[in-house]
Design a protein around this motif. Structure first.
Motif, PDB file in Angstrom:
ATOM      1  N   TYR A 170     -19.096 -37.636   4.506  1.00  0.00           N
ATOM      2  CA  TYR A 170     -19.455 -36.620   3.608  1.00  0.00           C
ATOM      3  C   TYR A 170     -19.485 -37.149   2.216  1.00  0.00           C
ATOM      4  CZ  TYR A 170     -19.398 -32.286   0.890  1.00  0.00           C
ATOM      5  OH  TYR A 170     -19.773 -31.598  -0.074  1.00  0.00           O
ATOM      6  N   VAL A 181     -10.335 -39.509  12.960  1.00  0.00           N
ATOM      7  CA  VAL A 181     -11.662 -38.726  12.973  1.00  0.00           C
ATOM      8  C   VAL A 181     -12.004 -37.901  11.514  1.00  0.00           C
ATOM      9  CG1 VAL A 181     -13.115 -37.244  13.914  1.00  0.00           C
ATOM     10  CG2 VAL A 181     -11.465 -39.042  15.180  1.00  0.00           C
ATOM     11  N   THR A 182     -10.700 -37.449  11.012  1.00  0.00           N
ATOM     12  CA  THR A 182     -11.133 -36.522   9.889  1.00  0.00           C
ATOM     13  C   THR A 182     -11.356 -37.527   8.473  1.00  0.00           C
ATOM     14  OG1 THR A 182      -8.615 -36.398   9.598  1.00  0.00           O
ATOM     15  CG2 THR A 182      -9.870 -34.596  10.649  1.00  0.00           C
ATOM     16  N   ASP A 183     -10.784 -38.639   8.834  1.00  0.00           N
ATOM     17  CA  ASP A 183     -10.871 -39.497   7.695  1.00  0.00           C
ATOM     18  C   ASP A 183     -12.013 -40.109   7.664  1.00  0.00           C
ATOM     19  OD1 ASP A 183      -8.237 -39.417   6.838  1.00  0.00           O
ATOM     20  OD2 ASP A 183      -7.724 -41.069   7.683  1.00  0.00           O
ATOM     21  N   ASN A 184     -12.646 -40.249   8.640  1.00  0.00           N
ATOM     22  CA  ASN A 184     -14.180 -41.030   8.961  1.00  0.00           C
ATOM     23  C   ASN A 184     -15.177 -39.868   8.577  1.00  0.00           C
ATOM     24  OD1 ASN A 184     -13.757 -43.364   9.537  1.00  0.00           O
ATOM     25  ND2 ASN A 184     -13.487 -43.279  11.593  1.00  0.00           N
ATOM     26  N   VAL A 185     -14.864 -38.508   8.894  1.00  0.00           N
ATOM     27  CA  VAL A 185     -15.721 -37.452   8.715  1.00  0.00           C
ATOM     28  C   VAL A 185     -15.862 -37.237   6.950  1.00  0.00           C
ATOM     29  CG1 VAL A 185     -16.039 -35.062   9.021  1.00  0.00           C
ATOM     30  CG2 VAL A 185     -15.563 -36.455  10.858  1.00  0.00           C
ATOM     31  N   LYS A 186     -14.738 -37.292   6.477  1.00  0.00           N
ATOM     32  CA  LYS A 186     -14.729 -37.478   5.078  1.00  0.00           C
ATOM     33  C   LYS A 186     -15.405 -38.330   4.269  1.00  0.00           C
ATOM     34  CE  LYS A 186     -10.195 -34.892   4.731  1.00  0.00           C
ATOM     35  NZ  LYS A 186      -8.731 -34.986   4.359  1.00  0.00           N
TER      36      LYS A 186
END
Length: 141
Positions: A10, A2-7
């Protein structure tokens, strides 16, 4: 994950040099898609396929029920379960007539309205982070 997709969302939002996932066009064809045969000069016209003359009606096929669906149907038809459901609805109506029940209904309605507002925001949002989170959610479900 999830953090990769959020990055990535952004970086897309600030205009990083990559092509956006949202603007890519993908062309997918069904696995059963067949391209039309190209006619060549050495094909004979006499070898044409005959027209299909078989049945063409649409038939509804009832699929067998799963074990859980069978259990659900049996429980719903059970006299004991019917009586429990009937009595619980009576108790619920009696509890709804009290002041605590009325305030609980008001709270339930306000929560329901807030959830509808959040769903509407989620469905109509143009934010790339919301799109990415939607993609992640759809991938998980």
């Amino acid at each position: 994950f999830v953090t990769d997709n959020v990055k990535l969302a952004y970086l897309e939002m600030i205009g990083e040099g990559k092509e956006s996932v949202l603007t890519k066009k993908t062309i997918q064809q069904a696995p059963t898609f067949r391209k039309a045969k190209e006619k060549s000069d050495d094909d004979d016209d006499n070898e044409a396929e005959p027209a299909y003359t078989g049945p063409s009606a649409i038939v509804f096929v009832k699929e067998p029920k799963s074990a859980w669906e069978n259990m659900k149907d049996r429980l719903q038809d059970s006299p004991l379960i019917k009586e429990i459901l009937k009595r619980s609805s009576k108790i619920g109506k009696a509890a709804a007539d009290t002041t605590i029940g009325k305030s609980a209904q008001d709270i339930g309605q306000s929560v329901k309205h807030k959830l509808e507002d959040v769903r509407e925001f989620w469905e109509t949002s143009q934010n790339p982070i919301v799109y990415t989170l939607s993609e992640v959610w759809d991938g998980l479900t």
